[in-house]
Design a protein around this motif. Structure first.
Motif, PDB file in Angstrom:
ATOM      1  N   PHE A 159       0.849  -1.172   0.000  1.00  0.00           N
ATOM      2  CA  PHE A 159       0.000   0.000   0.000  1.00  0.00           C
ATOM      3  C   PHE A 159       0.901   1.243   0.000  1.00  0.00           C
ATOM      4  N   ALA A 160       0.506   2.279  -0.777  1.00  0.00           N
ATOM      5  CA  ALA A 160       1.337   3.478  -0.921  1.00  0.00           C
ATOM      6  C   ALA A 160       1.692   4.097   0.436  1.00  0.00           C
ATOM      7  N   GLY A 161       0.724   4.152   1.330  1.00  0.00           N
ATOM      8  CA  GLY A 161       0.980   4.737   2.657  1.00  0.00           C
ATOM      9  C   GLY A 161       2.034   3.959   3.421  1.00  0.00           C
ATOM     10  N   THR A 162       2.027   2.630   3.218  1.00  0.00           N
ATOM     11  CA  THR A 162       3.005   1.777   3.891  1.00  0.00           C
ATOM     12  C   THR A 162       4.414   2.118   3.437  1.00  0.00           C
ATOM     13  N   LYS A 163       4.540   2.470   2.155  1.00  0.00           N
ATOM     14  CA  LYS A 163       5.869   2.780   1.620  1.00  0.00           C
ATOM     15  C   LYS A 163       6.482   3.981   2.340  1.00  0.00           C
ATOM     16  N   ILE A 164       5.627   4.942   2.686  1.00  0.00           N
ATOM     17  CA  ILE A 164       6.123   6.114   3.428  1.00  0.00           C
ATOM     18  C   ILE A 164       6.586   5.653   4.818  1.00  0.00           C
ATOM     19  N   ASN A 165       5.748   4.806   5.435  1.00  0.00           N
ATOM     20  CA  ASN A 165       6.139   4.259   6.743  1.00  0.00           C
ATOM     21  C   ASN A 165       7.468   3.527   6.679  1.00  0.00           C
ATOM     22  N   ARG A 166       7.700   2.857   5.559  1.00  0.00           N
ATOM     23  CA  ARG A 166       8.947   2.081   5.406  1.00  0.00           C
ATOM     24  C   ARG A 166      10.172   2.978   5.437  1.00  0.00           C
ATOM     25  N   VAL A 167      10.027   4.195   4.869  1.00  0.00           N
ATOM     26  CA  VAL A 167      11.161   5.118   4.852  1.00  0.00           C
ATOM     27  C   VAL A 167      11.536   5.482   6.293  1.00  0.00           C
TER      28      VAL A 167
END
Ligand SMILES: [Mg+2]
Length: 363
Positions: free
Chosen positions: A159-167
């Motif tokens: 999920f796109a939001g998860t990618k931000i969390n990953r950073v």
């Protein structure tokens, strides 16, 4: 930085304590249920996406299903805490697995954790949260006083939001890893160790890598040969081979000691140029194909290391080859053939492990 397994010394993490999992493991099924029981855990809280199954998927692996069944048989209570907005899928998953889900404020809010604790009548120290995200699963658990086991995310899109969390997760964990102690108490490694040993030889990773490495080596050898021959014989400028041309140019700049013929210099230069290009081919193909390095960082350093390994390999090849040529009895042509094969074999093994364990070693 790649994922690292182990136990965190949470008391040493300072202000990052709320983000720190108790343990990091490669996957859900690596977690030893016997160990969880010995730690006094009774309630297992589970994240869904990339912990139990890939994002948007519902096809659970047999290993995950087996692990969940075993947990139930051992008497653990299980529940699902998911931030998914696809409630129909969540309901189906709950039904497939026979595990209750909770709806409430999204993790990292303590809301769903507290609903589950109340429902099962468990204390926070009797529960454990298993999830793949630091910013939701782990943070929410820590805010609720529950130990969290951080699992490496499964392969696949997110999920796109998860990618931000990953950073953010990457930054946070790069600091948290300083408090990581590598111990395997939480890991049920008997299963994976046995599985690796049970695998037929040709299916083991290192064997597949070596076969790919030999294949790349054959391509590099061909490139080396073609370039060398082109420079020495095939490509001509004004009737003179390119290699000879280059040797003449070099001789006009550097004084070549008397007794060394220009065609020897031409051969040497052609060999250097050809091996340089062939080694670069090895670097590119082994990086992308044999060792599957996708991270773009460190490519320059890795290339330098590959060249270092290759030139030492060249020395090993000639020293061992020469040694065996002198040691082997019999017809000189046969001795030369066997000596060359032994030298090349030793160099191939050297290059393989040099690239695998030095140049392309995962940090
Ligand atoms: Mg997840």
């Amino acid at each position: 930085m790649s994922f690292r397994k182990g136990t965190f010394e949470r008391d040493k993490t300072g202000i990052l304590r709320p983000f720190c999992p108790a343990h990091a493991v490669g996957s859900l099924t690596e977690i030893s249920l016997e160990w969880l029981a010995s730690e006094g855990k009774k309630l297992i809280m589970l994240d869904v996406d990339h912990t139990l199954v890939e994002w948007k998927q519902e096809n659970f692996s047999p290993a995950v299903l087996e692990w969940l069944e075993k947990a139930k048989t051992m008497g653990f209570s299980l529940c699902i805490l998911s931030n998914t907005r696809r409630l129909e899928r969540l309901a189906r998953i709950s039904k497939i697995l026979g595990i209750k889900t909770y709806q409430g404020k999204f993790k990292p809010s303590p809301h769903m954790y507290s609903l589950a604790l109340t429902d099962f009548g468990a204390r926070p120290d009797e529960a454990v949260m298993i999830g793949d995200q630091i910013m939701t699963d782990v943070l929410g658990a820590n805010r609720s006083g529950i130990d969290a086991i951080w699992v490496q995310k499964m392969v696949g899109p997110e999920f796109a939001g998860t990618k931000i969390n990953r950073v953010i997760e990457k930054v946070v964990t790069s600091i948290l890893y300083r408090s990581l102690v590598t111990d395997n108490s939480s890991v049920d490694d008997s299963a994976s160790a046995v599985d690796a040993a049970k695998l037929p030889l040709w299916e083991r990773k290192i064997v597949r890598q070596f076969i790919k490495f030999l294949f790349v080596g054959a391509i590099s050898f061909t490139i080396d040969y073609l370039i060398r021959m082109s420079l020495l014989f095939w490509v001509k400028v004004d009737g003179e081979s390119l290699g000879m041309r280059m040797a003449t140019s070099v001789a006009s700049v550097i004084t070549i000691p008397a007794g060394i013929k220009t065609d020897s210099v031409a051969f040497f230069i052609s060999a250097v140029v050809a091996s340089f290009i062939a080694t670069f081919n090895s670097f590119l193909l082994n990086r992308a194909f044999t060792f599957r390095i996708s991270d773009k960082a460190d490519a320059g350093k890795q290339a330098a290391k590959v060249y270092m390994v290759a030139y030492i390999g060249l020395a090993i090849n000639s020293v061992i080859g020469t040694l065996f040529f002198h040691l082997l009895p019999g017809h000189p042509e046969m001795s030369a053939f066997i000596a060359t094969a032994i030298g090349a074999g030793c160099a191939a093994v050297w290059n393989f492990f040099g690239q695998r364990n030095f140049a392309f070693k995962a940090k």
